[in-house]
Design an enzyme around this catalytic site. Structure first.
Site, mmCIF file in Angstrom:
data_model
loop_
_atom_site.group_PDB
_atom_site.id
_atom_site.type_symbol
_atom_site.label_atom_id
_atom_site.label_comp_id
_atom_site.label_asym_id
_atom_site.label_seq_id
_atom_site.Cartn_x
_atom_site.Cartn_y
_atom_site.Cartn_z
ATOM 1 N N ASP A 34 -2.785 -41.530 -43.727
ATOM 2 C CA ASP A 34 -2.142 -40.237 -43.467
ATOM 3 C C ASP A 34 -2.401 -39.754 -42.043
ATOM 4 O O ASP A 34 -1.694 -38.876 -41.539
ATOM 5 C CB ASP A 34 -2.626 -39.177 -44.460
ATOM 6 C CG ASP A 34 -2.031 -39.380 -45.846
ATOM 7 O OD1 ASP A 34 -1.217 -40.305 -46.006
ATOM 8 O OD2 ASP A 34 -2.387 -38.625 -46.762
ATOM 9 N N PHE A 77 -5.344 -28.287 -45.578
ATOM 10 C CA PHE A 77 -4.514 -27.125 -45.885
ATOM 11 C C PHE A 77 -5.342 -25.977 -46.470
ATOM 12 O O PHE A 77 -4.963 -24.812 -46.333
ATOM 13 C CB PHE A 77 -3.397 -27.515 -46.847
ATOM 14 C CG PHE A 77 -2.576 -28.680 -46.372
ATOM 15 C CD1 PHE A 77 -2.237 -28.806 -45.037
ATOM 16 C CD2 PHE A 77 -2.160 -29.656 -47.258
ATOM 17 C CE1 PHE A 77 -1.486 -29.884 -44.585
ATOM 18 C CE2 PHE A 77 -1.405 -30.741 -46.821
ATOM 19 C CZ PHE A 77 -1.068 -30.857 -45.489
ATOM 20 N N ARG A 94 -11.926 -37.163 -56.221
ATOM 21 C CA ARG A 94 -10.778 -36.333 -56.621
ATOM 22 C C ARG A 94 -10.419 -36.611 -58.085
ATOM 23 O O ARG A 94 -9.978 -35.716 -58.813
ATOM 24 C CB ARG A 94 -9.577 -36.564 -55.707
ATOM 25 C CG ARG A 94 -9.065 -37.994 -55.699
ATOM 26 C CD ARG A 94 -7.811 -38.139 -54.858
ATOM 27 N NE ARG A 94 -7.407 -39.529 -54.735
ATOM 28 C CZ ARG A 94 -6.157 -39.950 -54.731
ATOM 29 N NH1 ARG A 94 -5.161 -39.089 -54.850
ATOM 30 N NH2 ARG A 94 -5.869 -41.227 -54.600
ATOM 31 N N GLU A 113 0.103 -22.688 -49.331
ATOM 32 C CA GLU A 113 -1.347 -22.615 -49.571
ATOM 33 C C GLU A 113 -1.917 -21.213 -49.369
ATOM 34 O O GLU A 113 -2.812 -20.790 -50.112
ATOM 35 C CB GLU A 113 -2.070 -23.605 -48.648
ATOM 36 C CG GLU A 113 -1.794 -25.059 -48.950
ATOM 37 C CD GLU A 113 -0.493 -25.573 -48.339
ATOM 38 O OE1 GLU A 113 -0.138 -26.737 -48.594
ATOM 39 O OE2 GLU A 113 0.163 -24.797 -47.599
#
Length: 313
Positions: free
Chosen positions: A117, A83, A10, A58
């Site tokens: 998460d 998402f 990322r 989104e």
């Protein structure tokens, strides 16, 4: 021995966008209130006028990206894989895929390595979902070098692209002069005659570790990095199957519909051989440290080694 350099893909995504942004004024980046996590905030600091925060919306973001693409601009719509592929699937299918618009989807935080998460955010189904969309190119880079090359290649390709990035820092394994990235072409990282290990994403480094351990047991494993899941390198897979007679796939994704499914589809039609799929076995993830989860689900070097050794025997 020096410590292996590790970078999250990322981070590579954010850095690559900045470099491309300097070269191409038609590049626009969209995000869904996650710019700090997806690292598109890095682009925003340099090009604030070309960064659009769509908020926690989104589906709207994908629609906006589709509209922007019709003007000749090249939008990179960014959010977590859950998402992007999950929540916005309909918009990607109908607003991007159906008209074959030039939209790039930067999906970060994919797989169980999202860690703490938990299961709701650990998207292990995104590749399967995106594979069903006609004309969608899917790229899952293995490290920093490959991720940057993938972003550039995605920009240069005319059509929708799904780019899959991770949260966890992973070893840099492609930092060599002869590395070449080409959409749809796998990369042979190690030769072997006893079994072929086909891996993607962060599992490529695990496959290389496993191959080293297998070598100590006298098992020579061929290792192939499949960074492009669709279109997949059918010729290379068939060639490898003919050479070794056994194939193992390794992915941080469900064993259903991802790399394993794609490889089985190719080989069952063109050159059937025994195949073992290593991945998330039709279960949800769970909350925990990323490295520990990778170990628990058998996706680290030792886990892959044990699975391949049992399969070969």
């Amino acid at each position: 021995m020096s410590e292996v350099k590790k970078i999250a893909t990322r981070e590579s995504y954010g850095n690559a966008l900045i470099e491309l942004g300097k070269e191409h004024e038609n590049l626009v980046v969209l995000d869904a209130d996650l710019a700090a996590a997806t690292k598109t905030g890095m682009f925003k600091k340099v090009f604030p006028e070309r960064h659009i925060d769509c908020g926690i919306a989104e589906c709207d973001m994908i629609g906006i990206a589709a509209g922007i693409a019709t003007t000749g601009m090249v939008p990179f719509a960014s959010t977590f894989a859950m998402f992007a592929a999950g929540r916005a699937f309909e918009q990607i299918r109908n607003s991007v895929g159906y008209p074959h618009l030039n939209v790039k989807i930067g999906a970060t935080h994919a797989g169980i390595s999202v860690g703490e998460d938990g299961a709701t955010h650990q998207c292990n189904e995104d590749i399967a979902l995106m594979r069903t969309i006609p004309g969608m190119t899917i790229i899952n880079p293995s490290d920093d070098v490959e991720a940057k090359a993938a972003v550039r290649a995605a920009y240069e390709l005319d059509g929708p692209v799904y780019l899959r990035f991770g949260r966890l820092a992973v070893p840099v394994i492609n930092d060599n002069d002869d590395y070449k990235f080409e959409i749809g072409k796998g990369v042979v990282l190690r030769e072997g005659k006893d079994v072929t290990i086909v891996a993607t994403g962060l599992c490529v480094s695990s496959a290389l570790e496993a191959a080293d351990m297998l070598a100590e047991d006298g098992i020579e494993a061929k290792v192939i990095n499949i960074h492009t899941i669709k279109p997949i390198d059918s010729d290379l897979l068939v060639e490898a199957a003919k050479e070794t007679g056994k194939v193992v796939t390794v992915e941080e994704h469900s064993v259903i519909g991802g790399l394993g499914g794609a490889v089985c589809e190719v080989l069952s039609e063109k050159y059937p051989v025994p195949v073992k799929r290593i991945g998330v076995n039709d279960v949800y993830g769970e909350s925990g440290p990323a490295v520990k989860l990778i170990e628990k689900y058998g996706l680290d070097g030792k886990g892959v080694y044990a699975s391949v050794k049992e399969f070969v025997k």
